[in-house]
Design an enzyme around this catalytic site. Structure first.
Site, mmCIF file in Angstrom:
data_model
loop_
_atom_site.group_PDB
_atom_site.id
_atom_site.type_symbol
_atom_site.label_atom_id
_atom_site.label_comp_id
_atom_site.label_asym_id
_atom_site.label_seq_id
_atom_site.Cartn_x
_atom_site.Cartn_y
_atom_site.Cartn_z
ATOM 1 N N GLU A 1 0.926 -1.059 0.033
ATOM 2 C CA GLU A 1 -0.206 -0.421 0.434
ATOM 3 C C GLU A 1 1.153 1.373 0.395
ATOM 4 O O GLU A 1 0.621 1.911 1.148
ATOM 5 C CB GLU A 1 -0.761 0.003 1.438
ATOM 6 C CG GLU A 1 -1.687 -1.120 0.450
ATOM 7 C CD GLU A 1 -3.465 -1.470 2.280
ATOM 8 O OE1 GLU A 1 -3.825 -1.570 1.694
ATOM 9 O OE2 GLU A 1 -2.844 -0.220 3.274
ATOM 10 N N GLU B 1 -5.604 -8.065 -0.378
ATOM 11 C CA GLU B 1 -6.304 -7.507 0.795
ATOM 12 C C GLU B 1 -7.934 -7.465 0.580
ATOM 13 O O GLU B 1 -8.528 -7.010 -0.856
ATOM 14 C CB GLU B 1 -6.164 -7.005 1.783
ATOM 15 C CG GLU B 1 -4.908 -6.389 2.743
ATOM 16 C CD GLU B 1 -4.101 -5.901 3.069
ATOM 17 O OE1 GLU B 1 -4.653 -4.825 3.911
ATOM 18 O OE2 GLU B 1 -2.506 -4.931 3.622
#
Length: 440
Positions: free
Chosen positions: A167, A351
């Site tokens: 991320e 995710e």
């Protein structure tokens, strides 16, 4: 129950669960050095009740039982992360205990038939490197390359896949512009430099691993579907700008060797000198790309400083985080990512999951809302595959309830309930639903 079946997905499709080191391991164990999240949590007002990851789920000692839960649940893979501060407490010097831990963890996965899917960096920057400017300092690309060689020199031969950084947007923007995560800065120049340096570090890491002969290398991009609050040109532009600096900036750098024009116009004066010269490293070829997806954002313009917009509350059902449940965004991101950036490169959902206000009654956690969330998003993955997108796997977030960063231990994302006083693990209804689906 989950309405999908393993047979609904292509042959060889991989189902796994994901965690991150600082959120579960217990940072006080095994000679780990101080990480910037320890410092962030020690600053009043940053984290609920000033909670940190010193104990977390004590996965450091409980990993055999935790891996048993993955095996017993029928999962194929475990997406875990390595702690830079555990392996190199000052960011530069090796801690043998840290390497030994990841060695044991890797062997334990393989003993249970689990594919080890490593993420090198999930936000655990050693404090000693933060003291030297952290992600604002161009030298971090070399430091991260060195860490890559140390940890992959020990466990790389047994990895199914390796991702560099988890991320990018959170590492750079959330942490240096919004100040919500460590190091908690709110500085536009620091943000611009972190945005570039995190990609330079990623590319440097890929180059180092290629030099070691490692393969199946990728990166993990978090994405949040951006929509205008209305049909006005101002709202449409607000959503497009949000999409550029949140969703497109990092994947465009990695796969196209360019940054979106809107972002360059706004932040280019703050980028490091000769930043364009780094794209040869930043865009090092990848074997796969990961998409982390949770929700959407609805954007409205305002007359404040750049980026001149804000998010407004939407009408859809929300998770415990206050995030709208919008599974269509996952399908659309997978389709768009393949069409505009990655082409035939395999995609993974690395995710996807929800925080829920779970309660235990007579030893049972009936998290039906989480099962509904998984059902909807697995359906979105199937829709993307039906459109020809090469999605190869799905990693549920998360295996365990854990330390949810600035929100401490209040928000529960796990398929397994953790009592943070006793550290007892209790599989929830969602874990049992996956177990039934995966035929364990």
């Amino acid at each position: 129950m989950l309405i999908h079946k393993r047979s609904d997905f292509p042959k060889g499709f991989v189902f796994g669960a994901a965690t991150s080191a600082y959120q579960i391991e217990g940072h006080k164990h095994g000679g780990a050095g101080r990480a910037m999240w320890d410092d962030f949590a020690a600053t009043p007002g940053n984290v609920i009740r000033a909670e940190d990851g010193a104990t977390a789920c004590d996965h450091y000692h409980h990993y055999p039982a935790d891996l048993d839960l993955l095996k017993e649940g029928g999962f194929d893979a475990y997406r875990f992360s390595t702690s830079w501060a555990r392996v190199m407490p000052d960011g530069r010097t090796v801690n043998p205990e840290g390497l030994d831990f990841y060695d044991r963890l890797t062997d334990a996965m393989l003993e249970r038939g689990l594919k080890p899917c490593a993420t090198l960096y999930h936000w655990e920057l050693p404090s000693a490197l933060a003291d030297r400017g952290g992600w604002r300092n161009r030298d971090i690309a070399g430091w991260f390359g060195d860490f890559t060689e140390i940890i992959m020199g020990r466990i790389g031969d047994r990895m199914h896949s390796v991702a560099t950084i988890n991320e990018f947007w959170c590492v750079a923007f959330l942490s240096h512009f919004l100040g919500h995560h460590a190091p908690g800065l709110r500085d536009i120049r620091a943000t611009a430099r972190a945005m570039h340096h995190v990609l330079l570090a990623h590319g440097t890491s890929i180059e180092r691993m290629r030099g070691m002969g490692l393969g199946n290398l990728g990166a993990v991009f978090n994405m949040e579907w951006a929509m205008p609050a209305d049909d006005s040109p101002e709202a449409v532009e607000a959503a497009a700008l949000y999409d550029d600096y949140y969703n497109r900036f990092y994947i465009s750098g990695a796969f196209k060797g360019t940054y979106p024009a809107r972002v360059v116009e706004a932040l280019g004066q703050h980028f490091p000198d000769r930043w364009q010269d780094d794209f040869g490293t930043i865009s090092a070829p990848l074997d796969w790309a990961g998409v982390n997806y949770y929700t959407r954002s609805i954007l409205a313009p305002n007359d404040g400083p750049w980026p001149h917009h804000h998010s407004v509350e939407g009408p859809l059902p929300k998770t415990q985080m206050g995030w709208e449940v919008y599974p269509k965004g996952l399908r659309d991101f997978l389709v768009r990512t393949a069409a505009e950036y990655t082409g035939d490169v395999p995609l993974w959902v690395t995710e996807n999951g929800m925080a829920n206000a779970d309660t235990m009654t007579d030893g049972v956690v009936q998290d039906e809302a989480r099962i509904d969330y998984f059902n909807a998003h697995l359906g979105a993955v199937r829709d993307a595959i039906a459109k020809g997108v090469p999605v190869k796997g799905y990693m549920a977030w998360s295996l365990l309830d854990n330390y949810e960063w600035a929100l401490g231990y209040e928000k529960r994302f796990g398929m397994v309930h953790v009592d943070f006083d006793t550290l007892a693990r209790t599989p929830k209804a969602s874990w049992h639903a996956f177990r039934e689906m995966l035929g364990a």
